[in-house]
Design a protein around this motif. Structure first.
Motif, PDB file in Angstrom:
ATOM      1  N   UNK A 106      86.431  24.118 -39.373  1.00  0.00           N
ATOM      2  CA  UNK A 106      86.186  25.254 -38.484  1.00  0.00           C
ATOM      3  C   UNK A 106      86.856  25.054 -37.131  1.00  0.00           C
ATOM      4  N   UNK A 107      86.804  23.834 -36.620  1.00  0.00           N
ATOM      5  CA  UNK A 107      87.384  23.538 -35.304  1.00  0.00           C
ATOM      6  C   UNK A 107      88.908  23.615 -35.346  1.00  0.00           C
ATOM      7  N   UNK A 108      89.497  23.482 -36.532  1.00  0.00           N
ATOM      8  CA  UNK A 108      90.957  23.551 -36.632  1.00  0.00           C
ATOM      9  C   UNK A 108      91.486  24.913 -36.209  1.00  0.00           C
ATOM     10  N   UNK A 109      90.605  25.933 -36.218  1.00  0.00           N
ATOM     11  CA  UNK A 109      90.989  27.253 -35.726  1.00  0.00           C
ATOM     12  C   UNK A 109      89.864  27.771 -34.838  1.00  0.00           C
ATOM     13  N   UNK A 110      89.699  27.193 -33.631  1.00  0.00           N
ATOM     14  CA  UNK A 110      88.573  27.569 -32.780  1.00  0.00           C
ATOM     15  C   UNK A 110      88.596  29.027 -32.360  1.00  0.00           C
ATOM     16  N   UNK A 111      89.792  29.605 -32.185  1.00  0.00           N
ATOM     17  CA  UNK A 111      89.844  31.013 -31.779  1.00  0.00           C
ATOM     18  C   UNK A 111      89.282  31.910 -32.862  1.00  0.00           C
ATOM     19  N   UNK A 112      89.448  31.485 -34.133  1.00  0.00           N
ATOM     20  CA  UNK A 112      88.971  32.313 -35.225  1.00  0.00           C
ATOM     21  C   UNK A 112      87.491  32.154 -35.497  1.00  0.00           C
ATOM     22  N   UNK A 113      86.993  30.922 -35.468  1.00  0.00           N
ATOM     23  CA  UNK A 113      85.592  30.717 -35.840  1.00  0.00           C
ATOM     24  C   UNK A 113      84.668  30.667 -34.629  1.00  0.00           C
ATOM     25  N   UNK A 114      84.983  29.784 -33.678  1.00  0.00           N
ATOM     26  CA  UNK A 114      84.071  29.579 -32.553  1.00  0.00           C
ATOM     27  C   UNK A 114      83.985  30.836 -31.689  1.00  0.00           C
ATOM     28  N   UNK A 115      85.129  31.329 -31.255  1.00  0.00           N
ATOM     29  CA  UNK A 115      85.101  32.416 -30.274  1.00  0.00           C
ATOM     30  C   UNK A 115      85.021  33.799 -30.924  1.00  0.00           C
ATOM     31  N   UNK A 116      85.315  33.903 -32.222  1.00  0.00           N
ATOM     32  CA  UNK A 116      85.185  35.194 -32.895  1.00  0.00           C
ATOM     33  C   UNK A 116      83.888  35.274 -33.672  1.00  0.00           C
ATOM     34  N   UNK A 117      83.666  34.309 -34.555  1.00  0.00           N
ATOM     35  CA  UNK A 117      82.480  34.341 -35.399  1.00  0.00           C
ATOM     36  C   UNK A 117      81.207  34.017 -34.635  1.00  0.00           C
ATOM     37  N   UNK A 118      81.132  32.831 -34.045  1.00  0.00           N
ATOM     38  CA  UNK A 118      79.869  32.391 -33.449  1.00  0.00           C
ATOM     39  C   UNK A 118      79.498  33.184 -32.204  1.00  0.00           C
ATOM     40  N   UNK A 119      80.445  33.387 -31.313  1.00  0.00           N
ATOM     41  CA  UNK A 119      80.138  34.151 -30.104  1.00  0.00           C
ATOM     42  C   UNK A 119      79.859  35.614 -30.465  1.00  0.00           C
ATOM     43  N   UNK A 120      80.626  36.149 -31.445  1.00  0.00           N
ATOM     44  CA  UNK A 120      80.385  37.515 -31.878  1.00  0.00           C
ATOM     45  C   UNK A 120      79.032  37.674 -32.535  1.00  0.00           C
TER      46      UNK A 120
END
Length: 518
Positions: free
Chosen positions: A390-404
């Motif tokens: 998941x951390x390999x693409x933080x813009x996709x998972x952390x800032x899109x999925x989790x924050x969203x």
């Protein structure tokens, strides 16, 4: 039979019946099928968290790698450094309001988040907001555990550089030393949870002043090495007149602000998990006000300033603090810096991502799942999601999925605050929170009004969320509405719950005194 819940009522004395039926008190603890030691109210004499402890909680949780890197996304989209830091500060000032409001019940009644949900959602329905909250915490737990393990790995590769040349394990995607370091850090998290909430308080009080000193030291190092803070702080906003995105500032600012609110939106729900240990309402309110927006603003600025200086020092932009620290030449300085990073990640991870789901999972089956068992469940899920992927693409998972996803949970906050303040005027039947014959059983343990209000807040934002995560193609209207997701969800759920409850329901039951009116 109803009793007033006071310090004397929950005293360490002989067993006695608190209410007719299945509610008893043994050794100062409520005994019920819907309670255990961890879900019972905290007695006044056991509440040891003062203003300093609550402030330390937020300083410790805010001083972490995601905060350090938080400004990177908005600066990349065109904001100047001061616009980015101000947006972060404003977002955390906004989320401070529901944070303090939800914290009130924890301090007044000594109850954790899932029990706080029972008056609004019902004694069984409370599992819905609790599990929704727990799921996002499990995702963050895995990511933070990986960051901590990664820091340990980078410390060790200073002396064992050959580890970087090892191949990845089949089906796992990382090499054996990386996996071992991740599991070692994971185990330390589990050990602290096993030791209990007091060990967490001690850890937070150690970390808070240490991280402030080390953060300022890193800022001084960057300034002195670069002869200033570098080009990033001189770069104008892309939204200024004559710049590529002139006139588009407000259309970007609002969704960015919503994202910053969503960063800690989940903690604004389960904050009673901590404030139940606070000595007074003043301690929890002042402590949070001092600790949250100021620390988030400060560490976001440190991240921007130090990253800007790396352009001068190393000739490239380095946002990741782990990668930056590994550039240090002095082995002692390297180990101290990465060790501090490990401590920072540990304290943040336990406080923000383990305490809440541990209580949330315990609420599903209080007689079978304790706080420690709930923490272990969280830990196991954190491994299974393979956070390194998941951390390999933080813009996709952390800032899109989790924050969203966190922004969607604003609806839960709307229901809880409408119920606690508008409907019940902060008065709860403390014993009724654990009694199926009490006022919060509703229809089979569920309050349909709360579920309708929750759905009313989430559904309008769902199309936009699916569009952002690229699961569906949706129109511009839904995408623009999603930019205001937290505010829309909170407002709609608040209005629907309050309207339906006041129009259709009986006057709220349960107005007994609390164990602490402070």
């Amino acid at each position: 039979m109803t009793t007033v819940a006071s310090e004397e009522d929950l005293s360490a004395g002989p067993p006695r019946v608190l209410r007719q039926g299945e509610l008893f008190e043994v050794q100062g603890e409520i005994v019920s099928p819907y309670s255990n030691h961890d879900l019972s109210p905290v007695r006044v004499k056991e509440r040891k968290w003062g203003t300093k402890d609550i402030a330390a909680l937020w300083i410790s949780m805010s001083a972490c790698v995601p905060t350090y890197m938080l400004a990177s996304s908005v600066i990349a989209e065109g904001m100047s450094w001061w616009q980015a830091v101000l947006t972060i500060f404003l977002g955390n000032t906004i989320v401070l309001l529901p944070m303090i409001l939800n914290a009130h019940a924890g301090t007044k009644y000594g109850i954790p988040f899932p029990v706080y949900c029972r008056p609004a959602f019902g004694m069984l329905g409370a599992n819905v907001p609790a599990i929704l909250r727990a799921l996002v915490a499990c995702g963050w737990f895995g990511i933070q555990a990986w960051i901590g393990g990664w820091a340990i790995y980078k410390i060790l590769t200073v002396w064992i550089p050959g580890w970087d040349k090892l191949g990845n394990l089949p089906f796992i995607g990382i090499n054996l030393p990386q996996l071992v370091c991740f599991l070692a850090f994971w185990a330390v998290n589990m050990l602290v949870i096993y030791k209990g909430i007091e060990s967490i308080r001690i850890l937070l009080n150690i970390k808070a002043p240490l991280l402030i000193v080390l953060g300022l030291a890193l800022l001084y190092w960057a300034y002195s090495r670069a002869g200033g803070f570098g080009p990033m702080l001189d770069k104008p906003s892309a939204f200024d007149a004559g710049q590529p995105k002139a006139g588009q500032f407000w259309s970007f600012f609002v969704p960015a602000l919503t994202g910053m609110v969503g960063f800690w939106a989940t903690l604004s729900l389960n904050i009673p998990d901590f404030t139940r240990y606070a000595r007074s309402q003043r301690d929890q309110a002042v402590g949070q006000a001092l600790g949250l927006p100021t620390t988030m603003g400060l560490f976001a600025f440190i991240g921007v300033a130090v990253t800007s200086a790396t352009v001068v020092i190393y000739g490239e932009t380095i946002w990741d603090p782990v990668m930056l620290i590994t550039r240090f030449q002095n082995p002692v300085l390297l180990v101290v810096a990465l060790g501090a990073l490990v401590l920072a990640t540990l304290a943040t991870n336990i406080a923000a991502n383990v305490v809440s789901p541990a209580n949330d999972f315990a609420n599903i089956a209080p007689k079978k799942i304790s706080f420690r068992t709930g923490g272990l469940i969280t830990g196991v899920i954190g491994i299974l999601i393979q956070p390194w992927r998941l951390v390999s693409d933080p813009s996709g998972y952390i800032f899109t999925w989790l924050v969203g996803y966190s922004a969607l949970l604003g609806s839960i906050g709307g229901v809880l605050i409408a119920d606690y303040y508008l409907v019940r005027k902060t008065k709860l039947d403390l014993l009724g929170l654990y009694d199926r014959s009490g006022p919060y059983w509703y229809k089979g343990g569920w309050n349909p009004i709360a579920l309708v209000a929750l759905a009313a807040g989430i559904l309008p934002n769902l199309p936009g969320f699916l569009g952002v995560v690229k699961w569906a193609t949706v129109g511009d209207f839904w995408l623009k509405l999603y930019n205001y997701a937290w505010f829309v969800g909170f407002g709609l759920s608040f209005a629907v719950y309050a309207g339906l409850t006041l129009a259709l329901a009986k006057p709220p039951a349960g107005v007994t005194s609390s164990a602490s009116e402070a």
